[in-house]
Write a protein that holds these residues in place. Sequence first.
Motif, short mmCIF file in Angstrom:
data_model
loop_
_atom_site.label_atom_id
_atom_site.label_comp_id
_atom_site.label_asym_id
_atom_site.label_seq_id
_atom_site.Cartn_x
_atom_site.Cartn_y
_atom_site.Cartn_z
N GLU A 14 0.83 -1.04 -0.14
CA GLU A 14 0.01 -0.02 -0.06
C GLU A 14 0.94 1.21 -0.20
OE1 GLU A 14 -2.62 -3.39 1.73
OE2 GLU A 14 -0.55 -2.64 1.89
N ALA A 15 1.94 1.25 0.75
CA ALA A 15 2.75 2.42 0.88
C ALA A 15 3.43 2.68 -0.40
CB ALA A 15 4.06 2.30 2.05
N GLN A 16 4.10 1.53 -1.15
CA GLN A 16 4.50 1.62 -2.50
C GLN A 16 3.76 2.00 -3.61
OE1 GLN A 16 5.80 -2.50 -2.92
NE2 GLN A 16 7.77 -2.21 -2.33
N ARG A 17 2.36 1.81 -3.45
CA ARG A 17 1.39 2.52 -4.41
C ARG A 17 1.01 3.88 -4.35
NH1 ARG A 17 -4.51 0.01 -3.99
NH2 ARG A 17 -4.93 1.42 -5.60
N ILE A 18 1.10 4.35 -3.05
CA ILE A 18 0.84 5.84 -2.86
C ILE A 18 2.20 6.40 -3.24
CG2 ILE A 18 0.90 7.55 -0.98
CD1 ILE A 18 -0.89 5.64 0.54
N ALA A 19 3.49 6.00 -2.70
CA ALA A 19 4.73 6.73 -3.16
C ALA A 19 4.81 6.74 -4.58
CB ALA A 19 6.05 5.96 -2.62
N THR A 20 4.40 5.59 -5.48
CA THR A 20 4.90 5.36 -6.97
C THR A 20 3.96 6.51 -7.59
OG1 THR A 20 5.53 3.39 -6.62
CG2 THR A 20 4.76 4.18 -8.85
N ALA A 21 2.41 6.49 -6.90
CA ALA A 21 1.52 7.29 -7.57
C ALA A 21 2.14 9.04 -7.56
CB ALA A 21 0.18 7.40 -6.98
N LEU A 22 2.29 9.19 -6.31
CA LEU A 22 2.87 10.47 -6.16
C LEU A 22 4.17 10.82 -7.03
CD1 LEU A 22 2.52 10.93 -2.44
CD2 LEU A 22 1.43 12.59 -4.11
N LEU A 23 4.90 10.27 -7.15
CA LEU A 23 6.21 10.29 -7.92
C LEU A 23 6.00 10.47 -9.19
CD1 LEU A 23 8.66 8.08 -5.66
CD2 LEU A 23 8.52 10.55 -6.08
N GLU A 24 4.90 9.54 -9.88
CA GLU A 24 4.41 9.71 -11.17
C GLU A 24 3.74 11.16 -11.42
OE1 GLU A 24 3.96 4.76 -12.08
OE2 GLU A 24 2.05 6.25 -11.62
N ALA A 25 2.95 11.59 -10.30
CA ALA A 25 2.15 12.79 -10.47
C ALA A 25 3.24 13.93 -10.74
CB ALA A 25 1.51 13.03 -9.18
N ALA A 26 4.48 13.77 -9.89
CA ALA A 26 5.49 15.00 -10.17
C ALA A 26 5.90 14.98 -11.62
CB ALA A 26 6.65 14.64 -9.23
N ASP A 27 5.85 14.04 -12.53
CA ASP A 27 6.44 14.05 -14.05
C ASP A 27 5.51 15.22 -14.66
OD1 ASP A 27 8.34 12.07 -13.75
OD2 ASP A 27 7.13 10.29 -14.26
N TYR A 28 4.17 15.29 -14.23
CA TYR A 28 3.49 16.35 -15.03
C TYR A 28 3.65 17.62 -14.52
CZ TYR A 28 1.04 12.29 -16.44
OH TYR A 28 0.81 10.83 -16.85
N THR A 29 4.51 17.96 -13.44
CA THR A 29 4.70 19.35 -13.25
C THR A 29 6.39 19.38 -12.95
OG1 THR A 29 4.44 18.56 -10.94
CG2 THR A 29 2.57 20.06 -12.07
N ASP A 30 7.17 19.03 -14.24
CA ASP A 30 8.56 19.12 -14.18
C ASP A 30 9.39 18.77 -12.84
OD1 ASP A 30 8.38 20.11 -16.74
OD2 ASP A 30 7.89 22.19 -15.94
N GLY A 31 8.68 17.44 -12.37
CA GLY A 31 9.54 17.08 -10.99
C GLY A 31 9.19 17.63 -9.79
N ARG A 32 8.33 18.78 -9.90
CA ARG A 32 8.09 19.63 -8.55
C ARG A 32 6.52 19.38 -8.11
NH1 ARG A 32 8.31 26.00 -8.76
NH2 ARG A 32 10.54 25.60 -8.17
N LEU A 33 6.49 18.62 -7.25
CA LEU A 33 5.07 18.28 -6.68
C LEU A 33 4.54 19.57 -6.01
CD1 LEU A 33 5.62 15.09 -4.63
CD2 LEU A 33 4.01 15.29 -6.69
N PRO A 34 3.30 20.01 -6.42
CA PRO A 34 2.50 21.40 -5.75
C PRO A 34 2.27 21.08 -4.45
CG PRO A 34 1.03 20.25 -7.16
CD PRO A 34 2.44 19.20 -7.18
N GLU A 35 1.62 22.27 -3.78
CA GLU A 35 1.13 21.87 -2.21
C GLU A 35 0.08 20.87 -2.27
OE1 GLU A 35 -1.05 25.24 0.59
OE2 GLU A 35 -1.07 25.69 -1.55
N LEU A 36 -0.94 21.05 -3.52
CA LEU A 36 -1.86 19.77 -3.52
C LEU A 36 -2.44 20.01 -5.01
CD1 LEU A 36 -5.25 21.65 -2.41
CD2 LEU A 36 -3.34 23.02 -2.55
#
Length: 718
Positions: free
Chosen positions: A584-606
């Motif tokens: 479950e932890a791996q799923r969350i981590a991987t999803a967020l790191l994939e989300a960062a790809d859409y914003t040039d590697g920078r995760l936004p506040e939300l």
Amino acid sequence: MAAGWNADTAAGPVGSGTVTLVEGSSFCISSANGDIHPEHPHGVFHEDTRILSRWNLSVNGLPLEALTAETKEPYRALFIGRVPRSDGYADSPLIVERLREVGAGIHEEITIRNYSSQGTECIVSLSVESDFADLFEVKEARVQRRWEESRRPEGDSLVIRAGWQDLVKSVVVNAAGAEVTADALTFRTVVPPRGAWSSRVSVAPAANGRGVPPSSLVRPAAGDLSPSDRRRQEWVAKIPKLHMGNRSIERTLRRSYDDLGALRIEDPDHPERIVVAAGAPWFMTLFGRDSLWASEMALPVDPSLALGTLQTLADRQGRVVDPMSEEEPGKILHEVRLGVSSGLALGGKSAYYGSVDATPQFVMALGSVSRWGFARDTIAALLPHADRALDWVRSYGDKDGDGFVEYERLNDQGLINQGWKDSWDGINFADGTLAEPPIALCEVQALVYSAYLSRAWIAYDAGDAPLAARLTEEAAQLKKKFNEEFWLPDRGYFAVALDRDKRPVDACASNMGQCLWHGIIDEDKVPQVAERLMSPQMFSGWGVRTLGTDMGAYNPASYHNGSVWPHDNAIIAAGLLRYGFVEEAQRIATALLEAADYTDGRLPELFCGFSRDQVTEPVPYPTACSPQAWAATTPIMLMTSLMRYDAHVSRGGMWMDPVLPASYGDLHITNAPMGGGRITIDITGSEPSVQGLAEGLTFHREHRPWLTELMAEAGLEK
């Protein structure tokens, strides 16, 4: 993170295509072509004051058509635009580059390239305004004060001075070679065929109203580094260097390091203390909750950030009862503002204390910092502050004496909700009804539990077994009471809070996921909590939502009622790992790191909580801060959680037991701080190895013992 007012604590949108640059407590927001417009929340801000409200470049009377804007470093960007043609043809031979760097003000190098075979006459004009508005005025589009202004050309410079009551502020705009009038700065040039013209301009606040720019804006000699570049170079030299098989995740982590470096600010009274500002554009200042969380999450990168944050917050710890600022003895502040006029800041003062969680979190962070091997006297100096914080928890935090910490604002200018979900509608029942204060949040009780255990361990470590036993007993009582009163057996999850009538607030929210990390949840309830967090109602495919889709207040585009917050997910993932829910932890981590790809590697506040099945990219939240401290530290926490990497120097060890998904590839880290030295870490196919451990430190291939385990081992936990 808080914004200002209670109608809606989210900030006003800066608009699409805006570019934000940040360096320490200064930042710049502009449109995509580099221009700054006073009617938008744009500007150059220094110490919470807008020192530049208009900065419009025109060539031959025409504004630039934006082509691209690229952020080179968090504090530097290149804007490329073209001069539109007045004859109706689409293509223009004139391309304009604006290379901008933010320090205490801005430097800008303007270059015009002429791609035609004829020389072209160009009149380059900059219109400049400074309204010296407070940050809150700009953010909420309600600039109220009118300053008495004078604008005076002085050689190559324009000096803008403004007075309001007994305040005087001024800014110096320097443009060597320009014609300077009170209204504008103008260059006249002929750009040769297939050639270029270039000039440099700067804008800086003047020290004490004099026309002297601060040292951070004095241009370096040719070949020298700018102060911002030098500061970044020093930061890069002291933090770990990282290589990963997965290049995309490597880019995201490096972006996190860069953003964290740019968000560092100095305590004005103690320049040697570096703290973490909460985020750009509106929160470039010290926050209790945000700065503590971000520095806790960044401990493996630079533990001194957490120490500086603790020391700075300790200096400003509450001493008196003040209903306006919500200060109380022992309480840790919510936010500090530098140049804001009192009527606009929360609580009407420069320091506002309306946070229910920063105080126990301070004690928890001190426990974490103590494990990372700072000198005993450094930690000892902070212990009286930790004890005063726990006194606040027991008295002011628990005014009704029921054993739980609650909040209720003390005046109508403060925040209605005072946990991390601090929007006015952030805490609600399953049917969407708002909870009435005083409100006891589930994760705040978990923070108090961690605070008791953290202080207990420090006491035990220092040989004070009676104090350790007393605090451990307090923690055990809180855990028992929490599991009895917050658990909803018919729903299979924990209430987000108890309301003023001690009724469980029965919405299914992400807050209970943070409770996992603290270990306050009974083992027998964890599987149901994990299952609920990963259900389609809660897990969007990009992360765990703040509120389930089947709840009355759910809205995927709300600030706290259905959005996805990266830092929230990093804490949840770490909590799931604590109880062995690795997949479950791996799923969350991987999803967020994939989300960062859409914003040039920078995760936004939300970002918004739309399902990944419905929308194949994360949907941006319009007013999200970026970069933002605990979003920047999220990839760091995700990675160190999956490495199961931590230190406890007084126990002579470092711990690691990696469960990185195969898709992350091998990991190689050098220059990682550990017990006063630097170590090298290699993880190949989940097999870890460590080189360079200081004498007296041992590498343990398991998770670091949790405080609960240490207390049981010491015979203190029942």
